[in-house]
Design a protein around this motif. Structure first.
Motif, PDB file in Angstrom:
ATOM      1  N   ARG A  49    -130.680  15.616  29.602  1.00 17.92           N
ATOM      2  CA  ARG A  49    -130.322  16.690  28.661  1.00 17.92           C
ATOM      3  C   ARG A  49    -131.268  17.863  28.873  1.00 17.92           C
ATOM      4  O   ARG A  49    -132.484  17.720  28.721  1.00 17.92           O
ATOM      5  N   TYR A  50    -130.723  18.982  29.253  1.00 12.51           N
ATOM      6  CA  TYR A  50    -131.536  20.156  29.579  1.00 12.51           C
ATOM      7  C   TYR A  50    -131.067  21.343  28.764  1.00 12.51           C
ATOM      8  O   TYR A  50    -129.988  21.321  28.186  1.00 12.51           O
ATOM      9  N   ARG A  51    -131.895  22.380  28.746  1.00 10.26           N
ATOM     10  CA  ARG A  51    -131.478  23.606  28.033  1.00 10.26           C
ATOM     11  C   ARG A  51    -130.679  24.515  28.961  1.00 10.26           C
ATOM     12  O   ARG A  51    -129.808  25.228  28.533  1.00 10.26           O
ATOM     13  N   VAL A  55    -114.229  12.235  18.572  1.00 13.61           N
ATOM     14  CA  VAL A  55    -113.844  13.507  17.963  1.00 13.61           C
ATOM     15  C   VAL A  55    -114.231  14.680  18.857  1.00 13.61           C
ATOM     16  O   VAL A  55    -113.526  15.666  18.967  1.00 13.61           O
ATOM     17  N   ARG A  56    -115.378  14.567  19.542  1.00 16.50           N
ATOM     18  CA  ARG A  56    -115.942  15.625  20.385  1.00 16.50           C
ATOM     19  C   ARG A  56    -116.563  16.736  19.530  1.00 16.50           C
ATOM     20  O   ARG A  56    -116.192  16.936  18.379  1.00 16.50           O
ATOM     21  N   GLY A  57    -117.524  17.428  20.133  1.00 17.00           N
ATOM     22  CA  GLY A  57    -118.341  18.343  19.336  1.00 17.00           C
ATOM     23  C   GLY A  57    -117.869  19.779  19.279  1.00 17.00           C
ATOM     24  O   GLY A  57    -118.611  20.646  18.844  1.00 17.00           O
ATOM     25  N   VAL A  96    -120.598  11.730  30.966  1.00 16.38           N
ATOM     26  CA  VAL A  96    -120.657  12.460  32.239  1.00 16.38           C
ATOM     27  C   VAL A  96    -119.657  13.600  32.246  1.00 16.38           C
ATOM     28  O   VAL A  96    -119.830  14.594  32.937  1.00 16.38           O
ATOM     29  N   ALA A  97    -118.578  13.434  31.483  1.00 18.82           N
ATOM     30  CA  ALA A  97    -117.577  14.499  31.426  1.00 18.82           C
ATOM     31  C   ALA A  97    -116.847  14.391  30.098  1.00 18.82           C
ATOM     32  O   ALA A  97    -116.754  13.308  29.510  1.00 18.82           O
ATOM     33  N   GLY A  98    -116.355  15.521  29.641  1.00 21.99           N
ATOM     34  CA  GLY A  98    -115.602  15.509  28.384  1.00 21.99           C
ATOM     35  C   GLY A  98    -114.571  16.614  28.415  1.00 21.99           C
ATOM     36  O   GLY A  98    -114.725  17.604  29.135  1.00 21.99           O
ATOM     37  N   GLY A  99    -113.521  16.418  27.652  1.00 23.64           N
ATOM     38  CA  GLY A  99    -112.516  17.482  27.632  1.00 23.64           C
ATOM     39  C   GLY A  99    -111.390  17.172  26.685  1.00 23.64           C
ATOM     40  O   GLY A  99    -111.473  16.250  25.871  1.00 23.64           O
ATOM     41  N   GLY A 100    -110.331  17.930  26.826  1.00 22.28           N
ATOM     42  CA  GLY A 100    -109.165  17.717  25.984  1.00 22.28           C
ATOM     43  C   GLY A 100    -108.312  18.959  25.893  1.00 22.28           C
ATOM     44  O   GLY A 100    -108.556  19.966  26.553  1.00 22.28           O
ATOM     45  N   ARG A 101    -107.298  18.832  25.046  1.00 19.47           N
ATOM     46  CA  ARG A 101    -106.340  19.909  24.840  1.00 19.47           C
ATOM     47  C   ARG A 101    -106.838  20.871  23.773  1.00 19.47           C
ATOM     48  O   ARG A 101    -107.566  20.484  22.859  1.00 19.47           O
ATOM     49  N   TYR A 102    -106.493  22.135  23.907  1.00 12.98           N
ATOM     50  CA  TYR A 102    -106.891  23.135  22.897  1.00 12.98           C
ATOM     51  C   TYR A 102    -105.762  24.156  22.770  1.00 12.98           C
ATOM     52  O   TYR A 102    -105.866  25.273  23.245  1.00 12.98           O
ATOM     53  N   ASP A 103    -104.677  23.739  22.111  1.00  7.20           N
ATOM     54  CA  ASP A 103    -103.466  24.572  22.088  1.00  7.20           C
ATOM     55  C   ASP A 103    -103.589  25.810  21.194  1.00  7.20           C
ATOM     56  O   ASP A 103    -102.714  26.668  21.220  1.00  7.20           O
ATOM     57  N   ILE A 112    -105.608  22.927  28.365  1.00  5.58           N
ATOM     58  CA  ILE A 112    -106.323  21.640  28.466  1.00  5.58           C
ATOM     59  C   ILE A 112    -107.332  21.745  29.593  1.00  5.58           C
ATOM     60  O   ILE A 112    -107.125  22.492  30.561  1.00  5.58           O
ATOM     61  N   GLY A 113    -108.432  21.017  29.472  1.00  3.97           N
ATOM     62  CA  GLY A 113    -109.414  21.050  30.557  1.00  3.97           C
ATOM     63  C   GLY A 113    -110.542  20.076  30.313  1.00  3.97           C
ATOM     64  O   GLY A 113    -110.512  19.277  29.370  1.00  3.97           O
ATOM     65  N   PHE A 114    -111.527  20.150  31.183  1.00  6.57           N
ATOM     66  CA  PHE A 114    -112.700  19.277  31.040  1.00  6.57           C
ATOM     67  C   PHE A 114    -113.909  19.948  31.664  1.00  6.57           C
ATOM     68  O   PHE A 114    -113.786  20.918  32.414  1.00  6.57           O
ATOM     69  N   ALA A 115    -115.066  19.424  31.317  1.00  8.93           N
ATOM     70  CA  ALA A 115    -116.279  19.844  32.011  1.00  8.93           C
ATOM     71  C   ALA A 115    -117.055  18.599  32.400  1.00  8.93           C
ATOM     72  O   ALA A 115    -117.211  17.666  31.598  1.00  8.93           O
ATOM     73  N   ILE A 116    -117.502  18.589  33.652  1.00  6.07           N
ATOM     74  CA  ILE A 116    -118.346  17.490  34.128  1.00  6.07           C
ATOM     75  C   ILE A 116    -119.794  17.947  33.975  1.00  6.07           C
ATOM     76  O   ILE A 116    -120.126  19.084  34.301  1.00  6.07           O
ATOM     77  N   GLY A 117    -120.655  17.082  33.465  1.00  4.41           N
ATOM     78  CA  GLY A 117    -122.087  17.376  33.428  1.00  4.41           C
ATOM     79  C   GLY A 117    -122.636  17.181  34.838  1.00  4.41           C
ATOM     80  O   GLY A 117    -122.844  16.056  35.280  1.00  4.41           O
TER      81      GLY A 117
HETATM   82  P1  HAM Z   1    -119.178  19.039  26.301  1.00  5.65           P
HETATM   83  O1  HAM Z   1    -118.849  17.626  25.945  1.00  5.65           O
HETATM   84  O2  HAM Z   1    -119.984  19.808  25.326  1.00  5.65           O
HETATM   85  O3  HAM Z   1    -117.796  19.753  26.562  1.00  5.65           O
HETATM   86  O4  HAM Z   1    -119.916  19.080  27.690  1.00  5.65           O
HETATM   87  C1  HAM Z   1    -119.345  18.481  28.836  1.00  5.65           C
HETATM   88  C2  HAM Z   1    -120.397  17.707  29.609  1.00  5.65           C
HETATM   89  O5  HAM Z   1    -121.513  18.578  29.904  1.00  5.65           O
HETATM   90  C3  HAM Z   1    -121.037  16.567  28.834  1.00  5.65           C
HETATM   91  O6  HAM Z   1    -120.236  15.406  28.917  1.00  5.65           O
HETATM   92  C4  HAM Z   1    -122.359  16.387  29.557  1.00  5.65           C
HETATM   93  O7  HAM Z   1    -122.172  15.598  30.719  1.00  5.65           O
HETATM   94  C5  HAM Z   1    -122.690  17.805  29.972  1.00  5.65           C
HETATM   95  N1  HAM Z   1    -123.724  18.357  29.064  1.00  5.65           N
HETATM   96  C6  HAM Z   1    -123.546  18.886  27.846  1.00  5.65           C
HETATM   97  N2  HAM Z   1    -124.721  19.291  27.326  1.00  5.65           N
HETATM   98  C7  HAM Z   1    -125.669  19.016  28.240  1.00  5.65           C
HETATM   99  C8  HAM Z   1    -127.088  19.196  28.317  1.00  5.65           C
HETATM  100  N3  HAM Z   1    -127.770  19.768  27.327  1.00  5.65           N
HETATM  101  N4  HAM Z   1    -127.736  18.783  29.438  1.00  5.65           N
HETATM  102  C9  HAM Z   1    -127.054  18.207  30.451  1.00  5.65           C
HETATM  103  N5  HAM Z   1    -125.718  18.027  30.459  1.00  5.65           N
HETATM  104  C10 HAM Z   1    -125.037  18.414  29.369  1.00  5.65           C
HETATM  105  C11 HAM Z   1    -117.674  21.061  26.915  1.00  5.65           C
HETATM  106  O8  HAM Z   1    -118.586  21.783  27.236  1.00  5.65           O
HETATM  107  C12 HAM Z   1    -116.234  21.534  26.925  1.00  5.65           C
HETATM  108  N6  HAM Z   1    -116.226  22.942  27.314  1.00  5.65           N
HETATM  109  C13 HAM Z   1    -115.408  20.682  27.880  1.00  5.65           C
HETATM  110  C14 HAM Z   1    -113.984  21.133  27.955  1.00  5.65           C
HETATM  111  C15 HAM Z   1    -113.446  21.880  28.931  1.00  5.65           C
HETATM  112  N7  HAM Z   1    -113.054  20.886  27.065  1.00  5.65           N
HETATM  113  C16 HAM Z   1    -111.920  21.467  27.460  1.00  5.65           C
HETATM  114  N8  HAM Z   1    -112.155  22.089  28.579  1.00  5.65           N
END
Ligand code: HAM
Length: 415
Positions: A119-121, A254-256, A278-285, A299-304
């Motif tokens: 977890r980083y800034r 629920v996701r944040g 490691v990754a999270g995502g979902g729909r945002y209509d 819809i989408g996701f982000a991989i950490g």
């Molecule tokens: P998120 O769950 O906040 O979703 O972040 C996605 C991934 O980013 C997390 O699963 C984690 O692996 C990584 N991550 C988050 N915060 C940190 C942190 N402080 N340090 C290291 N890794 C981190 C989103 O950001 C949404 N935008 C995903 C999304 C895309 N949903 C729909 N489209």
């Protein structure tokens, strides 16, 4: 000595191979599914995230790096990319030119969280978003694409969790029912006490043990989904089954971020301790509309990225590719010869390096070994006199003399 700020770090050249390998595979796979790259600014007007992610989320309430511009208007270092992509979609009226957009972006995000391992800034995300398509088949395709990338990268021990968060219609009814259940709970943590009025749904995925225990018998959203949402979720599961994608339904996921509707998912690893997502995502209509655009599903996701690197680096030996040839030279005219050949090789796309240190054969050979080169080319007085180059095959330990004029064509055979 000046050091980096807490939560910020350098990614050093010796670590970079894994980052580059992941980035390359992600780009290849995303592009095979029709995605195009978009590059976005790091600094945005604060309202992009405040409105997009939601005022009462942890990210917006306490984790954003925000500061005023010279006129006193707040701007924020992006904590994620989804809201920025939606902002860009609206700003450039993509909806009128090409309403269906498949976009990906890779880059740094910023959140003022308490730093710890994983977890980083400043952290990096590989983010992919699709705008303008509401089919549940796409939701499944997004998860297939993610799985394909993890498989290609040989990442194992992953768990895909999915849930449906419904639409504003079914969620409104559910929120009331959840709230009347929560009224009877006693010792919720201070965050959940606050969420009671602002964001009751978030109480469901609180990580505090006593909150979790109290929420065990809570009414679940799945029992209150409207027909459309429940059919959407059913179709998603059917498509995942068609492709044999393993998943677990997590009624408490629920996701944040507040923009989610219907499908939500998270991919967790068993290898990173506390920071398991490691990754999270979902729909945002509703997101595009919230940011001033027309009603547009997304819809989408982000991989950490940092976390994915940590998993791969701890399990796999990523090959460090050295130059094809490393030149050892003795004397000025030898160095100039190597200088010319090196330039010639680089212009033909062949990796080579030369030693500039003018040290003994033994010391230079040590450097050549360290460079991980396939061949070592030695040019000294003897070689210059005879018009040759001594070529040592580092893997086999053999050495031959090749005519200087034939050198490049001989070396090219080993590409
Ligand atoms: P998120 O769950 O906040 O979703 O972040 C996605 C991934 O980013 C997390 O699963 C984690 O692996 C990584 N991550 C988050 N915060 C940190 C942190 N402080 N340090 C290291 N890794 C981190 C989103 O950001 C949404 N935008 C995903 C999304 C895309 N949903 C729909 N489209």
């Amino acid at each position: 000595m000046i050091q980096t700020i807490r939560g910020f770090r350098d990614i050093l050249p010796e670590e970079i191979e894994v980052w580059q390998k992941i980035e390359l595979e992600a780009k290849n796979i995303f592009e095979n599914f029709g995605f195009k790259e978009i590059r976005l600014p790091i600094l945005e007007k604060t309202e992009v995230f405040a409105r997009g992610i939601g005022e009462s989320t942890d990210i917006v309430e306490k984790e954003m790096f925000t500061f005023p511009d010279s006129k006193g208007n707040n701007q924020t270092m992006r904590p994620e990319a989804t809201a920025s992509i939606a902002r860009s979609y609206v700003q450039h009226k993509m909806y009128s030119r090409q309403p269906e957009q498949k976009l990906y972006t890779i880059g740094p995000m910023f959140r003022k969280e308490r730093p710890q391992k994983g977890r980083y800034r400043q952290f990096y995300q590989i983010d992919a978003e699709v705008l303008g398509i509401d089919s549940p088949i796409l939701d499944a395709q997004i998860l297939v694409m993610l799985n394909m990338l993890f498989k290609k990268l040989e990442v194992k021990n992953l768990l895909t969790k999915i849930n449906s968060l419904g639409c504003p219609g079914c969620r409104k009814k559910y929120n009331e029912i959840l709230l009347s259940f929560i009224q009877n709970t006693k010792d919720l943590c201070s965050d959940c006490e606050r969420r009671k009025t602002k964001n009751p749904l978030r109480i469901l995925d609180c990580k505090v043990k006593s909150c979790r225990n109290q929420l065990k018998g809570a009414p679940l959203l799945k029992d209150y989904l409207c027909r459309e949402c429940s059919e959407h979720f059913k179709a998603l599961k059917q498509c995942l089954d068609l492709e044999n994608i393993k998943y677990e339904i997590d009624d408490y996921l629920v996701r944040g971020l507040d923009y989610y509707t219907k499908t939500a998912f998270e991919i967790q690893t068993l290898e990173l301790g506390a920071q398991s997502a490691v990754a999270g995502g979902g729909r945002y209509d509703g997101l595009v509309e919230i940011l001033g655009g027309p009603k547009t599903p997304g819809i989408g996701f982000a991989i950490g990225f940092d976390r994915l690197v940590e998993i791969i680096a701890s399990n796999q030996e990523v090959k460090k590719e050295g130059p094809l040839v490393y030149f050892l030279t003795f004397g000025e005219s030898a160095a100039k010869k190597a200088f010319k050949i090196c330039n010639n090789l680089a212009s033909q796309g062949i990796k080579s390096e030369m030693d500039f240190s003018n040290k003994s054969m033994k010391a230079s050979m040590k450097k050549a070994n360290k460079s991980n080169c396939k061949f070592c080319a030695i040019i000294g007085e003897n070689e210059i006199e005879k018009g040759i180059i001594s070529l040592k095959n580092m893997e086999e330990g053999t050495q031959e003399e090749v005519l200087e004029k034939d050198f490049i064509s001989i070396i090219k055979k080993y590409i």
